[in-house]
Design an enzyme around this catalytic site. Structure first.
Site, PDB file in Angstrom:
ATOM      1  N   CYS A 123      23.069 -15.761 -11.902  1.00  0.00           N
ATOM      2  CA  CYS A 123      21.732 -15.234 -12.209  1.00  0.00           C
ATOM      3  C   CYS A 123      21.779 -14.422 -13.501  1.00  0.00           C
ATOM      4  CB  CYS A 123      21.235 -14.353 -11.074  1.00  0.00           C
ATOM      5  SG  CYS A 123      20.900 -15.236  -9.536  1.00  0.00           S
TER       6      CYS A 123
ATOM      7  N   ASP B 164     -19.884   7.022   9.230  1.00  0.00           N
ATOM      8  CA  ASP B 164     -19.045   7.505  10.322  1.00  0.00           C
ATOM      9  C   ASP B 164     -19.937   7.744  11.543  1.00  0.00           C
ATOM     10  OD1 ASP B 164     -16.768   8.655  11.636  1.00  0.00           O
ATOM     11  OD2 ASP B 164     -17.561  10.628  11.159  1.00  0.00           O
TER      12      ASP B 164
ATOM     13  N   ASP C 163     -18.214  13.149   7.487  1.00  0.00           N
ATOM     14  CA  ASP C 163     -18.237  14.604   7.585  1.00  0.00           C
ATOM     15  C   ASP C 163     -16.871  15.215   7.795  1.00  0.00           C
ATOM     16  OD1 ASP C 163     -18.350  15.722  10.904  1.00  0.00           O
ATOM     17  OD2 ASP C 163     -18.018  13.640  10.346  1.00  0.00           O
TER      18      ASP C 163
END
Length: 803
Positions: free
Chosen positions: A17, A489, A686
């Protein structure tokens, strides 16, 4: 000249490689490469005028390997606007292998680079060369860094306040002179030398920051609004000073330079104030994690800094203390408040084997915990990181103005020079040429262009504030009108976030007062949210608790005590069943199917009755959802609660799409997924658990009674905790952006018509100044027409906002 660079490479599995990569690199023109498989590094020598590091890195990737990268955060100083962000990103990304993203809100840059190709000192040097400060951000000192940033922002606010105050005082004589002239009263002209001094102090003293920012922009190869302001006010002052000192018979424009700078400083003051408070929510989030932990060491339990904790360390958490890091419970039983993660008010029972998370609050018993995640690996640290990466806004309107300015400034300068030269050639008079050239520059003064957006924004945000809608930045006010999907939410947003008794049923022959008296007697000494709800219900019915003996609590299940010699129990249906009581299963399942929490009271083995508790729906929730859908918005509920409870609330408020059981990182991922579908996504939340999603949304809305970090992360805060305010925010956004577009039209039409007239000599500087003033008056007057906007009518809602 030859340059040698060594950098790490990933993906090599054998010596072949390395040989293959070396061969690929040697093919590049002017490159000599040596790849070492043992050290997994590539060394390349580059000759001038041939392939560069960009080509080398591209060749590495094409060969099937990858340069090893490193990521760091830089703390920046001196940023003032989105243009500053763009300049810093530009100089960093110009370096080979560097990918940088700058966050204006946190004044930090996240930089990825290949070590060896670029090093940290080079990154810092590039930022400093662009005119800003930089240092490496250290994660372990996040709390100290947040505090230091807040102090620095406070100093910026104080300096901006002082500069604007002085500029206002020095500009008052000019304002008085203009008012007297407008009403037609006799007056004495202010001495021109006094005008020169007053305007000079305003321009070069109070406005020195504008000149510095303009210089940075020019040096960085761009022209922003600072350049326009400096050009217009500077030319007006210099021309007026030359007329004054040379005693020429020409008008002066000292008042224009002084008043324009004062108005710009007012805008900078408001921006500095918003920035000074922007980090408060993040600081409160960081404070959730304690700084010390009770750690077991060979000599016993000792207090150590949380930074010193390692995976596998055992620590003790006492009642009332927060978890220092993530861990697994080894011994003990307790209930933990995990609202920062789930947004739910119910406490979570923890026994051996359960997971606990940094920042969550231990309530009732001591726990012995083994650390499983520390430092940046904890859930709390992940939330902080997600919020910091997503925070900060770049107003597209301002970016558009900066792009226009980049063309407008050189075009006006070129036109002024051509006008001066052409007039001189035609008339042969340098004085006439100078007057024509200055007329071009004066009429191109960016006063109207500079006021077009901020005046509309100021009126719009003021109207929003009076309606209980706080826009944190101009981008939010502009982008709200683009929303086509709103994610909301559940707990604390569609509901009030506090459980209450919504139904009760007693057994045959049992008086409701006697039943409630026993219930509140067992709950009177508890701080559990359900216990508080029972006590509130009993107080509303004027029921007083009786005295109990031998009180015992079973975390997460219920309580028992003796009343009049008999054992009385209160708790979940399972808790009562485990103690030999026969529970009305049909009633319990029916209530639970509606998303209610059921508790029962039993004396010995006889069940006396049941209480159904639920989070109360906000009274305006259904009307708000209906109004949003009528405007064409798709509404989705995104909650950490269970599917059954979520569906029950969704049905009551008219929401068809529900995504339940989602933790904070999942919420942010869901927002990212929806945005990836080419949707403009808004988020209403919140809690602390909503903060990452709020920061990721295109426009985020926080309920005013919510957590501090949610309020500081969100683009829009609904002070009255009224969901109808979301509808108002969208309609106000439409109205404000309409005015901004009209203002920009007025600002540019005067220049498009006036510049040719000034260049041809049809407008002298006096008329040019009048045209300039008229453009400003038209812009301001048009912005004031926004006051005709009114919020939707609705019934008052009893809330307790935290802002």
């Amino acid at each position: 000249m030859e340059q040698t660079i060594s950098f790490p490479v990933e993906g090599m599995s054998c010596a072949s490689c390395a040989a293959r990569l070396e061969k690929v690199l040697d093919r590049l023109d002017g490159v000599q490469a040596s790849v070492n498989f043992a050290t997994t590094r590539a060394q390349v020598s580059l000759s001038d005028g041939h392939a560069g590091m960009v080509d080398v890195l591209a060749a590495v990737r094409q060969a099937g390997f990858a340069p090893t990268t490193r990521s760091i955060d830089l703390s920046l100083s001196g940023l003032s606007c989105a243009s500053c962000v763009g300049r810093v990103e530009k100089v960093l990304n110009a370096l080979p292998s560097v990918q940088a993203s700058v966050n204006l809100a946190t004044e930090r840059a996240h930089v990825t680079f290949v070590p060896g190709v670029v090093e940290v000192p080079a990154l810092i040097a590039a930022v400093e060369k662009a005119g800003y400060g930089a240092r490496v951000y250290e994660e372990q000192n996040a709390q100290d860094d947040a505090r230091a940033q807040q102090r620095a922002q406070q100093r910026v606010w104080q300096r901006a306040l002082w500069e604007f105050g002085l500029a206002t005082i020095l500009s008052l004589p000019f304002v008085g002179q203009m008012v007297i002239m407008m009403v037609g009263l006799p007056m004495m002209d202010m001495p021109r030398m006094l005008q020169l001094v007053l305007a000079g102090v305003v321009l070069f003293g109070c406005g020195r920051g504008l000149f510095r920012a303009a210089w940075h922009a020019v040096r960085g190869g761009s022209a922003n609004m600072d350049v326009l302001v400096v050009m217009g006010t500077g030319v007006a002052w210099v021309f007026s000073a030359a007329v004054t000192l040379m005693k020429l018979d020409q008008p002066v424009y000292f008042e224009a330079s002084a008043l324009v700078v004062t108005l710009v400083l007012l805008g900078r003051l408001l921006e500095a104030r918003a920035k000074a408070s922007a980090g408060a929510g993040m600081a409160s989030l960081l404070r959730l994690q304690p700084r010390m932990a009770h750690v077991e060491r060979p000599g016993g339990v000792v207090d150590e800094s949380v930074d010193q904790l390692a995976i596998g360390d055992v620590f003790v958490v006492r009642p009332g203390e927060s978890m220092p890091v993530d861990g697994a419970v080894l011994e003990g039983a307790s209930e933990v408040n995990e609202a920062m993660l789930t947004g739910e008010s119910n406490l979570v029972a923890k026994t051996a084997g359960a997971e606990v998370f940094a920042g969550t609050l231990n309530q009732t018993g001591a726990l012995r915990v083994r650390a499983t995640k520390v430092g940046a690996q904890t859930v709390l640290a992940s939330i902080v990181q997600m919020v910091q990466q997503a925070q900060g806004s770049k107003a597209s309107v301002q970016r558009l103005a900066d792009k226009v300015s980049a063309v407008f400034v050189p075009a006006v300068l070129a036109l002024a020079v051509l006008t001066f030269a052409g007039t001189w050639l035609v008339t042969g008079s340098a004085t006439v040429s100078l007057v024509h050239g200055v007329s071009v520059l004066v009429i191109a003064c960016p006063c109207a262009l500079g006021l077009a957006t901020p005046t509309a924004i100021m009126v719009g945000t003021g109207l929003g504030a009076r309606a209980g809608i706080l826009f944190r930045n101009a981008d939010a006010l502009e982008q709200a009108r683009r929303l086509n999907l709103l994610v909301t939410d559940k707990t604390g947003t569609l509901t009030r976030g506090q459980p209450g008794v919504v139904a009760s049923q007693t057994a045959e022959g049992i008086q409701s007062d006697d039943f409630l008296r026993l219930a509140c007697a067992l709950e009177q000494n508890s701080e559990h949210p359900l216990a508080r709800a029972v006590m509130e219900h009993a107080r509303a019915a004027a029921i007083a608790p009786v005295v109990v003996e031998d009180f015992k609590a079973v975390p997460g299940q219920g309580v028992s005590a003796r009343v009049g010699g008999q054992v009385v129990r209160l708790g979940s249906p399972d808790f009562l069943s485990q103690n030999g009581c026969v529970v009305d299963t049909a009633l319990v399942q029916a209530w639970q199917a509606e998303g209610r929490t059921v508790i029962g009271v039993a004396r010995e083995q006889a069940v006396l009755g049941y209480l159904a508790l639920a989070d109360e729906i906000r009274p305006e929730a259904r009307a708000a959802i209906t109004a949003l859908r009528a405007r064409g918005l798709r509404v989705v509920m995104l909650t950490g609660d269970n599917e059954r409870a979520a569906q029950a609330v969704a049905h009551q408020v008219g929401i068809d799409e529900v995504v339940a059981g989602v933790l904070p990182d999942g919420k942010a991922a869901e927002i990212a997924r929806l945005k990836g579908a080419s949707l403009c996504v808004g988020m209403v939340g919140d809690g602390i658990n909503d903060a990452p999603a709020l920061a990721s949304a295109d426009v985020s809305f926080a309920i005013g009674a919510g957590a501090d970090v949610a309020l500081e992360t969100a683009d829009v805060v609904l002070v009255r905790s009224d969901l109808m305010a979301v509808v108002d925010a969208i309609t106000l956004s439409h109205a404000t952006v309409g005015k901004i577009r009209q203002n920009l039209f007025f600002a540019f039409i005067y220049n498009l018509l006036g510049l040719p007239l000034a260049a041809l000599g049809a407008l002298n500087p006096v008329l040019a100044g009048a045209a300039m003033a008229m453009s400003s008056v038209s812009v301001v007057s048009n912005s004031l027409l926004l006051n005709r906007w009114k919020p939707a009518r609705r019934e008052a809602v009893n809330t307790t906002p935290k802002v």
